[in-house]
Design a protein around this motif. Sequence first.
Motif, short mmCIF file in Angstrom:
data_model
loop_
_atom_site.label_atom_id
_atom_site.label_comp_id
_atom_site.label_asym_id
_atom_site.label_seq_id
_atom_site.Cartn_x
_atom_site.Cartn_y
_atom_site.Cartn_z
N GLU A 54 0.81 -1.22 0.00
CA GLU A 54 0.00 0.00 0.00
C GLU A 54 0.84 1.27 0.00
O GLU A 54 0.32 2.36 0.20
CB GLU A 54 -0.96 -0.01 1.19
N SER A 86 1.29 6.13 -3.25
CA SER A 86 -0.10 5.71 -3.19
C SER A 86 -0.28 4.29 -3.71
O SER A 86 -1.35 3.71 -3.59
CB SER A 86 -0.99 6.69 -3.97
N ASN A 87 0.78 3.73 -4.30
CA ASN A 87 0.76 2.36 -4.81
C ASN A 87 1.89 1.55 -4.19
O ASN A 87 2.68 2.07 -3.42
CB ASN A 87 0.91 2.35 -6.34
N GLU A 88 1.99 0.30 -4.59
CA GLU A 88 2.95 -0.65 -4.05
C GLU A 88 4.40 -0.18 -4.19
O GLU A 88 4.81 0.33 -5.23
CB GLU A 88 2.78 -1.97 -4.80
N SER A 105 8.06 2.92 -6.80
CA SER A 105 6.71 2.37 -6.75
C SER A 105 6.36 1.71 -8.07
O SER A 105 6.97 1.96 -9.10
CB SER A 105 5.72 3.50 -6.46
N ASP A 107 3.96 2.46 -9.79
CA ASP A 107 3.48 3.48 -10.73
C ASP A 107 4.62 4.15 -11.50
O ASP A 107 4.37 5.02 -12.33
CB ASP A 107 2.64 4.52 -10.00
#
Length: 174
Positions: A54, A86-88, A105, A107
């Motif tokens: 997360e 905001s992502n892995e 990340s 992203d």
Amino acid sequence: PILASAHENGCICLWSIQGNLVKELLPFSKYPSVPLTALCTDISTKMLLAGSKEGHIMRWSIASFLEDPQNSKNQIKEELWWRAHSNEVVDLFHEEEKNVVVTASIDGSVRLWHAMNGYYLGYFGQPRKFDLSDISRLILPCDVNNFPTIIKEESKRMEKKKKFEYPLMLDRNK
């Protein structure tokens, strides 16, 4: 030597080179456990860093534990927790000379953070140069809205002893 492994249940396991489980760590967080996706230590193995699915980063102090794992007084202490993406988180590393943590990340973003307090320093590809000398400004990336959390031993104890003095009660008249 100790081997660290990150797991789907949010746990970090520390293993001896003989394959025996030495210690199991579960991050202290107000959120439910999430899968851990990246691990690293600094060169001198004083701190352990973990990234989550997360986008969170957690930092533990492991120096005293590694000196003597059999001594129960030498504990691993989680010291800091922050939202980095905001992502892995797919990778992270600690650059000891500048005392920064670099996170990547899923992203495609790569960000720079101060290792001791989790303050955001910038991202790779930004138009300005990184200013590593000014760590007093607390700014956040546009997709993150949580400030870093310093974890104290007292807060862990308080969390376990939480009692409600006024339980919720159904009042049919209202």
